[in-house]
Design a protein around this motif. Structure first.
Motif, PDB file in Angstrom:
ATOM      1  N   GLU A  62       0.707  -1.334   0.043  1.00 28.05           N
ATOM      2  CA  GLU A  62       0.108   0.007  -0.096  1.00 28.05           C
ATOM      3  C   GLU A  62       0.908   1.196  -0.007  1.00 28.05           C
ATOM      4  O   GLU A  62       0.369   2.382  -0.686  1.00 28.05           O
ATOM      5  N   GLU A  63       2.171   1.124   0.700  1.00 31.30           N
ATOM      6  CA  GLU A  63       3.011   2.222   0.647  1.00 31.30           C
ATOM      7  C   GLU A  63       3.336   2.574  -0.578  1.00 31.30           C
ATOM      8  O   GLU A  63       4.039   3.661  -0.839  1.00 31.30           O
ATOM      9  N   GLY A  64       3.239   1.664  -1.498  1.00 31.85           N
ATOM     10  CA  GLY A  64       3.949   1.804  -2.982  1.00 31.85           C
ATOM     11  C   GLY A  64       2.916   2.825  -3.966  1.00 31.85           C
ATOM     12  O   GLY A  64       3.531   3.345  -4.760  1.00 31.85           O
ATOM     13  N   VAL A  65       1.843   3.145  -3.481  1.00 31.50           N
ATOM     14  CA  VAL A  65       1.047   4.089  -4.313  1.00 31.50           C
ATOM     15  C   VAL A  65       1.454   5.191  -4.214  1.00 31.50           C
ATOM     16  O   VAL A  65       1.614   5.915  -5.324  1.00 31.50           O
ATOM     17  N   ALA A  66       1.685   6.000  -3.120  1.00 31.28           N
ATOM     18  CA  ALA A  66       2.132   7.448  -3.043  1.00 31.28           C
ATOM     19  C   ALA A  66       3.682   7.515  -3.512  1.00 31.28           C
ATOM     20  O   ALA A  66       4.228   8.177  -4.167  1.00 31.28           O
ATOM     21  N   LEU A  67       4.506   6.453  -3.306  1.00 31.91           N
ATOM     22  CA  LEU A  67       5.763   6.276  -3.800  1.00 31.91           C
ATOM     23  C   LEU A  67       5.942   6.199  -5.257  1.00 31.91           C
ATOM     24  O   LEU A  67       6.781   6.953  -5.877  1.00 31.91           O
ATOM     25  N   ARG A  68       5.171   5.320  -6.018  1.00 24.75           N
ATOM     26  CA  ARG A  68       5.137   5.248  -7.329  1.00 24.75           C
ATOM     27  C   ARG A  68       4.895   6.558  -8.057  1.00 24.75           C
ATOM     28  O   ARG A  68       5.475   7.155  -8.786  1.00 24.75           O
ATOM     29  N   GLU A  69       3.742   7.343  -7.323  1.00 23.07           N
ATOM     30  CA  GLU A  69       3.350   8.851  -8.022  1.00 23.07           C
ATOM     31  C   GLU A  69       4.657   9.750  -7.786  1.00 23.07           C
ATOM     32  O   GLU A  69       4.831  10.600  -8.826  1.00 23.07           O
ATOM     33  N   ALA A  70       5.418   9.634  -6.712  1.00 26.48           N
ATOM     34  CA  ALA A  70       6.407  10.410  -6.654  1.00 26.48           C
ATOM     35  C   ALA A  70       7.669  10.335  -7.028  1.00 26.48           C
ATOM     36  O   ALA A  70       8.304  11.149  -7.697  1.00 26.48           O
ATOM     37  N   ALA A  71       7.902   9.001  -7.274  1.00 21.04           N
ATOM     38  CA  ALA A  71       9.301   8.607  -7.852  1.00 21.04           C
ATOM     39  C   ALA A  71       9.180   8.440  -9.312  1.00 21.04           C
ATOM     40  O   ALA A  71      10.161   8.435  -9.845  1.00 21.04           O
ATOM     41  N   GLY A  72       8.060   8.004  -9.648  1.00 27.65           N
ATOM     42  CA  GLY A  72       7.919   8.093 -11.301  1.00 27.65           C
ATOM     43  C   GLY A  72       8.051   6.482 -11.699  1.00 27.65           C
ATOM     44  O   GLY A  72       8.484   5.868 -11.097  1.00 27.65           O
ATOM     45  N   PRO A  73       7.590   6.344 -12.967  1.00 30.64           N
ATOM     46  CA  PRO A  73       7.487   5.162 -13.431  1.00 30.64           C
ATOM     47  C   PRO A  73       8.888   4.325 -13.668  1.00 30.64           C
ATOM     48  O   PRO A  73       8.999   3.197 -13.742  1.00 30.64           O
ATOM     49  N   GLY A  74      10.104   5.045 -13.766  1.00 30.42           N
ATOM     50  CA  GLY A  74      11.237   4.490 -13.959  1.00 30.42           C
ATOM     51  C   GLY A  74      11.948   3.687 -12.491  1.00 30.42           C
ATOM     52  O   GLY A  74      13.011   3.003 -12.532  1.00 30.42           O
ATOM     53  N   ALA A  75      11.234   4.326 -11.507  1.00 29.48           N
ATOM     54  CA  ALA A  75      11.778   4.004 -10.015  1.00 29.48           C
ATOM     55  C   ALA A  75      11.491   2.440  -9.831  1.00 29.48           C
ATOM     56  O   ALA A  75      10.595   1.957 -10.150  1.00 29.48           O
ATOM     57  N   GLU A  76      12.604   1.770  -9.092  1.00 26.42           N
ATOM     58  CA  GLU A  76      12.409   0.291  -8.840  1.00 26.42           C
ATOM     59  C   GLU A  76      11.794   0.407  -7.285  1.00 26.42           C
ATOM     60  O   GLU A  76      12.572   0.933  -6.461  1.00 26.42           O
ATOM     61  N   ILE A  77      10.750  -0.186  -6.953  1.00 24.77           N
ATOM     62  CA  ILE A  77      10.162   0.047  -5.495  1.00 24.77           C
ATOM     63  C   ILE A  77       9.984  -1.438  -5.125  1.00 24.77           C
ATOM     64  O   ILE A  77       9.058  -2.319  -5.699  1.00 24.77           O
ATOM     65  N   PHE A  78      10.900  -1.850  -4.252  1.00 28.25           N
ATOM     66  CA  PHE A  78      10.717  -3.031  -3.576  1.00 28.25           C
ATOM     67  C   PHE A  78       9.820  -2.952  -2.176  1.00 28.25           C
ATOM     68  O   PHE A  78       9.934  -2.017  -1.313  1.00 28.25           O
ATOM     69  N   VAL A  79       8.915  -4.172  -2.097  1.00 24.17           N
ATOM     70  CA  VAL A  79       8.222  -4.135  -0.751  1.00 24.17           C
ATOM     71  C   VAL A  79       8.713  -5.100   0.106  1.00 24.17           C
ATOM     72  O   VAL A  79       8.892  -6.553  -0.068  1.00 24.17           O
ATOM     73  N   LEU A  80       9.256  -4.593   1.353  1.00 26.37           N
ATOM     74  CA  LEU A  80       9.926  -5.634   2.299  1.00 26.37           C
ATOM     75  C   LEU A  80       9.117  -6.759   2.683  1.00 26.37           C
ATOM     76  O   LEU A  80       9.699  -7.600   3.048  1.00 26.37           O
ATOM     77  N   SER A  81       7.829  -6.454   2.999  1.00 29.07           N
ATOM     78  CA  SER A  81       7.102  -7.472   3.447  1.00 29.07           C
ATOM     79  C   SER A  81       6.980  -8.661   2.429  1.00 29.07           C
ATOM     80  O   SER A  81       6.099  -9.853   2.882  1.00 29.07           O
ATOM     81  N   GLY A  82       7.118  -8.401   1.092  1.00 32.03           N
ATOM     82  CA  GLY A  82       6.923  -9.516   0.044  1.00 32.03           C
ATOM     83  C   GLY A  82       5.571  -9.362  -0.413  1.00 32.03           C
ATOM     84  O   GLY A  82       4.890  -8.486  -0.575  1.00 32.03           O
ATOM     85  N   HIS A  83       5.209 -10.756  -0.752  1.00 29.98           N
ATOM     86  CA  HIS A  83       4.109 -10.819  -1.781  1.00 29.98           C
ATOM     87  C   HIS A  83       2.907 -11.680  -0.772  1.00 29.98           C
ATOM     88  O   HIS A  83       2.918 -12.880  -0.872  1.00 29.98           O
ATOM     89  N   GLY A  84       1.984 -10.888  -0.245  1.00 32.65           N
ATOM     90  CA  GLY A  84       1.018 -11.361   0.656  1.00 32.65           C
ATOM     91  C   GLY A  84      -0.153 -11.810  -0.292  1.00 32.65           C
ATOM     92  O   GLY A  84      -0.244 -11.401  -1.414  1.00 32.65           O
TER      93      GLY A  84
END
Ligand SMILES: *Cc1c(COP(=O)(O)O)cnc(C)c1O
Length: 345
Positions: A62-84
Motif C-alpha cells: 500500500e505504501e507503493g501507491v504514493a511512492l510510485r506517484e512521487a518517484a515516477g515510472p522508472g523507479a524500482e520499488i521494493f516491498v519488504l514484506s513481500g507478496h502477501g
C-alpha cells in the motif's frame, strides 16, 4: 490554524543521501517506509528521485501507491514484506518488486505473476523475515533461473560496531549467496558505516537520510515549532496539569502549547524535555496531555508565538534519549496534525 509546523529541508535530506552514497561504491537506494519516517513520501521521494535515487524500499504494498506517484515510472520499488495474499493486484498495477520472504510467497509470486520482477530476502540470524538456510537451498536453482532483481538480508546489530553478530551475519550472507550473479544487499544505515565488506551492490539507508543515529554526523533536516495558545502567571505554590505533578517554586509564567501525545509527543518526554526560543531553553512542566503541553517561560524576555522542539538546538536523538526510545520512534510518531512545510528541493 493552531497546530505544530513541521518544516522539512529537502536539500538537507538529499545532502545526507549523497553523503551516504559517497561512502560506498554500491548503488544507494532510499528506504521510504512509514511515509518516509514521518516526513512525507510525496515530496521527499520526489526530491531523492530528482537527485538520482533509482531504488526505493517500502514496508507494505500500500505504501507503493504514493511512492510510485512521487518517484515516477522508472523507479524500482521494493516491498519488504513481500507478496502477501491480498497484494497481487497492487504489485501488478504499480509494477512493484516484492521481496519474497518464504516458500509460500515464492509460490504465490510464480503462480500469479510469472515473469514479473521480484527479489529475495534471506534470514541470516535475525529471525524476523526471510528464507532460512534449508528452504533457500531447496529453491535456489529455481529462483536463480527466474532472475531475481536482488538478494538481500538485514543486520540485527549494525548500530553496535563491535557486535559479533555483524561478522556472523556477513559470513552467513556470503555463504548463502556465494558465486551467484545477482545484485546483493545487506546494509541499512548502520551497515554502511560498518565498511565496504558490508556494502555489496545496493545499500538501503533510511534513518541516515535524516541525520539521526547511527548517522548523527548527517544534517538535521527537521524543525518542529509548536504554537503558544495561552500564557498565564502563577504565584509560588500553584500547580500545573493533570495529577498536579508540577508545583511552582517561584512566581512562574506558563505557556500552553498546541500539541500533545496525540501528536507523537510521548508522555515520557515529560521527564525533562526542553523547548527552545532561539537559543534559550525552556522546560516542559507537568504532564503531557492529549493535545496540550505546558512550558515554563519565566526566564524569556518576550512572549513567544511558538516554541521549537526539534531544530538547530535539538535533534530527534536528544528527544529520543529523554523519552528513553530511539530516533526512529520519535520520527515515525510525528503527528498527522502537524502542518508539513517543505523548503528546498
Ligand atoms: C527499515 C529498514 C531499512 C532502513 O534501515 P535504517 O536503519 O533506517 O537505515 C533497511 N532495510 C530493511 C530491511 C529495513 O527494514
Amino acid at each position: 490554524m493552531t497546530t505544530g509546523t513541521l518544516t522539512i529541508d529537502l536539500d538537507a535530506i538529499v545532502a545526507n543521501w549523497r553523503a551516504l552514497a559517497a561512502m560506498t561504491r554500491a548503488e544507494t537506494a532510499a528506504v521510504m517506509k512509514a511515509d518516509a519516517y514521518g516526513t512525507g513520501v510525496p515530496r521527499v521521494a520526489a526530491a531523492l528521485a530528482a537527485a538520482g535515487a533509482r531504488k526505493f524500499f517500502v514496508a507494505v504494498a500500500e505504501e507503493g501507491v504514493a511512492l510510485r506517484e512521487a518517484a515516477g515510472p522508472g523507479a524500482e520499488i521494493f516491498v519488504l514484506s513481500g507478496h502477501g495474499e491480498t497484494d497481487t493486484a497492487l504489485i501488478r498495477q504499480l509494477n512493484l518488486t516484492p521481496v519474497l520472504n518464504s516458500p509460500a510467497q515464492l509460490r504465490r509470486q510464480f503462480d500469479t505473476l510469472p515473469g514479473r520482477p521480484f527479489a529475495i530476502q534471506l534470514d541470516t540470524g535475525m529471525n524476523r523475515l526471510g528464507f532460512e538456510w534449508d528452504d533457500w537451498a531447496a529453491v535456489t536453482d529455481e529462483v536463480l533461473a527466474a532472475g531475481p532483481r536482488l538478494i538481500m538480508s538485514h543486520l540485527a546489530c549494525a548500530d553496535e560496531v563491535d557486535h559479533p553478530m555483524n561478522a556472523y551475519q556477513l559470513d552467513l550472507f556470503n555463504q548463502m549467496t556465494e558465486g551467484m550473479r545477482v545484485a546483493r544487499s545487506l546494509a541499512a544505515t548502520g551497515g554502511i558505516l560498518l565498511g565496504p565488506a558490508y556494502h555489496f551492490d545496493v545499500v538501503r539507508p533510511g534513518i541516515g537520510l535524516y541525520g539521526a543515529a547511527p548517522f548523527g554526523a548527517g544534517k538535521n533536516p527537521l524543525r518542529l515549532d509548536i504554537p503558544v495558545i495561552q500564557t498565564r502567571a502563577l504565584i509560588e505554590g500553584e500547580v500545573v496539569g493533570y495529577g498536579n505533578t508540577w508545583q511552582a517554586k517561584r512566581p512562574t509564567r506558563v505557556a500552553t502549547l498546541a500539541a500533545g501525545y496525540a501528536d507523537g509527543l510521548q508522555r515520557a518526554l515529560g521527564n525533562g524535555a526542553q523547548f527552545w526560543h532561539g537559543e534559550q531553553p525552556c522546560s516542559l512542566i507537568g504532564r503531557i496531555s492529549m493535545d496540550l503541553i505546558t512550558v515554563d517561560i519565566t526566564d524569556l524576555s518576550d512572549e513567544p508565538a511558538s516554541l521549537c522542539l526539534i531544530g538547530p538546538q535539538q535533534g530527534v536523538d536528544v528527544l529520543a534519549e529523554t523519552a528513553k526510545t530511539i530516533g526512529y520512534e520519535i520520527m515515525t510518531s510525528m503527528g498527522a496534525r502537524y502542518n508539513r512545510q517543505y523548503i528546498g528541493g
